[in-house]
Each structure stands twice: as structure tokens, then as C-alpha cells.
Scaffold this active site. Sequence first.
Site, PDB file in Angstrom:
ATOM      1  N   GLY A  19       0.861  -1.177   0.000  1.00  0.00           N
ATOM      2  CA  GLY A  19       0.000   0.000   0.000  1.00  0.00           C
ATOM      3  C   GLY A  19       0.894   1.222   0.000  1.00  0.00           C
ATOM      4  CD  GLU A  20       2.290   6.348   0.599  1.00  0.00           C
ATOM      5  OE1 GLU A  20       2.140   6.815   1.742  1.00  0.00           O
ATOM      6  OE2 GLU A  20       3.410   6.301   0.048  1.00  0.00           O
ATOM      7  CB  SER A  21       5.302   2.761   3.458  1.00  0.00           C
ATOM      8  OG  SER A  21       6.055   3.787   2.858  1.00  0.00           O
ATOM      9  CB  CYS A  42       5.072  -3.861  -1.399  1.00  0.00           C
ATOM     10  SG  CYS A  42       5.545  -2.540  -2.541  1.00  0.00           S
ATOM     11  NE  ARG A  86       8.917   5.357   0.928  1.00  0.00           N
ATOM     12  CZ  ARG A  86       8.136   6.348   1.260  1.00  0.00           C
ATOM     13  NH1 ARG A  86       8.402   7.086   2.296  1.00  0.00           N
ATOM     14  NH2 ARG A  86       7.061   6.623   0.557  1.00  0.00           N
ATOM     15  CB  ILE A 136       3.179  -2.398  -7.601  1.00  0.00           C
ATOM     16  CG1 ILE A 136       2.554  -3.527  -8.415  1.00  0.00           C
ATOM     17  CG2 ILE A 136       2.468  -1.064  -7.836  1.00  0.00           C
ATOM     18  CD1 ILE A 136       1.135  -3.874  -8.007  1.00  0.00           C
ATOM     19  NE  ARG A 137       4.775   4.436  -5.675  1.00  0.00           N
ATOM     20  CZ  ARG A 137       3.993   4.878  -4.697  1.00  0.00           C
ATOM     21  NH1 ARG A 137       2.698   4.739  -4.759  1.00  0.00           N
ATOM     22  NH2 ARG A 137       4.522   5.470  -3.650  1.00  0.00           N
ATOM     23  CG  HIS A 177       2.275  -6.478  -4.324  1.00  0.00           C
ATOM     24  ND1 HIS A 177       1.557  -5.925  -3.306  1.00  0.00           N
ATOM     25  CD2 HIS A 177       3.103  -5.505  -4.783  1.00  0.00           C
ATOM     26  CE1 HIS A 177       1.914  -4.665  -3.146  1.00  0.00           C
ATOM     27  NE2 HIS A 177       2.855  -4.387  -4.028  1.00  0.00           N
ATOM     28  CD  GLU A 216      -0.399  -8.856  -2.248  1.00  0.00           C
ATOM     29  OE1 GLU A 216      -0.364  -7.617  -2.373  1.00  0.00           O
ATOM     30  OE2 GLU A 216       0.632  -9.531  -2.016  1.00  0.00           O
TER      31      GLU A 216
END
Length: 184
Positions: free
Chosen positions: A39-41, A71, A98, A127-128, A163, A165
Site C-alpha cells: 500500500g502506501e507506507s 512491499c 523505497r 509495484i513501486r 506482491h 497476493e
Amino acid sequence: MQGAFREHRFALESLGCDVTEVRKPSDLEGVQGLVLPGGESTAMAKLLQSDGLGDRIKQLAAKDLPLFGTCAGMILLAKDIDGSDQYRLGLMDVTVRRNAFGRQIASFETDLSVPALGSHPVRAVFIRAPYVAKVAPNVGILAEHEGKIVFIRQGNMLASAFHPELTPDKRVHEYFLKMVSEYR
């Protein structure tokens, strides 16, 4: 809290697990393992700090509760984040970078060799994604991509830059569930 928690839920439920979504410290009662999703850390860090959830996770980790970060979850588990003083749980003896593989547009999929999961490669979605820039001797490296560490284990904690999942391959989740079973 935020991020790809639904996808982890589906993966774990497909393996027969009862899953509880955790948003506050009281949600951790009776939990036998915890996934910190991608997600967005930065947003996740604020949520962890807001009501003591991060402190409660650290207490449970000290009692060997299995943790799995993917991630952003990997970033939150790290002791150090290269070039950042962002809040983190600081539980794994690693330094992460990051967005190390580039911005959203540079996201990619690849096959990874993960000997701990068998001879068949693991499909990995980045993803990023971060990567691990430095590990202490007590951290096991489970996989690398182009010389960069992307999958690690330290005692009761597991972390991936990718990821798992988001693919139909459930071996990474099965590996984590084995850790949970050993904890119980």
C-alpha cells in the site's frame, strides 16, 4: 488498514484460514499471525501511530508473533529506510530503499528463483517496489532480483518486496502459514 489487504485475505482464506482485518489494537486479540500488506507506507505509518497499533504489534512481535510484510509492509518492518525518517516498526535488521525499482510506470512482473519454495519459480509482481539494501547476519535472504534482495526472513518475520497476493501461486502464503503453525 490500507493497501492490498483484501487480496491477502482471499489468498489466506483459500488456504483454509480464518482471517481478521486489523485496524485497531483490540483487533489483534487472538491473532496468530499478521500480514502487513502493500500500500502506501507513509499513510500506513500514520495509521500505526494514531492509536497505538504499532506499539501493540511491536509487543506481539517480541513474543514471536509471526509477521509478514509485503512491499510497504516490508518498509514498515525495516529498522532503517534509506534517506527517510518515516515512522516504522523497526523490527527487521535491514535497510530498505523505497520505490527502488522506479515509479508506478516501472512496475513489472518476473519469475523468481526461491529455493525455499521449491524448484519451480515464483511469479512476482513488483509495484513501486522497495528492495533490501543491507541485511544483518541474522537475516536470511530467500530471493534476489538482478542482484537486489527482494525476499527475506528473520526469525518470526517474513518480508517481500513483491506482491504474492496478486498471483494464483499460494506458496509464499503457505510458507508464512507454516511459520504460524510453528508459532502455535
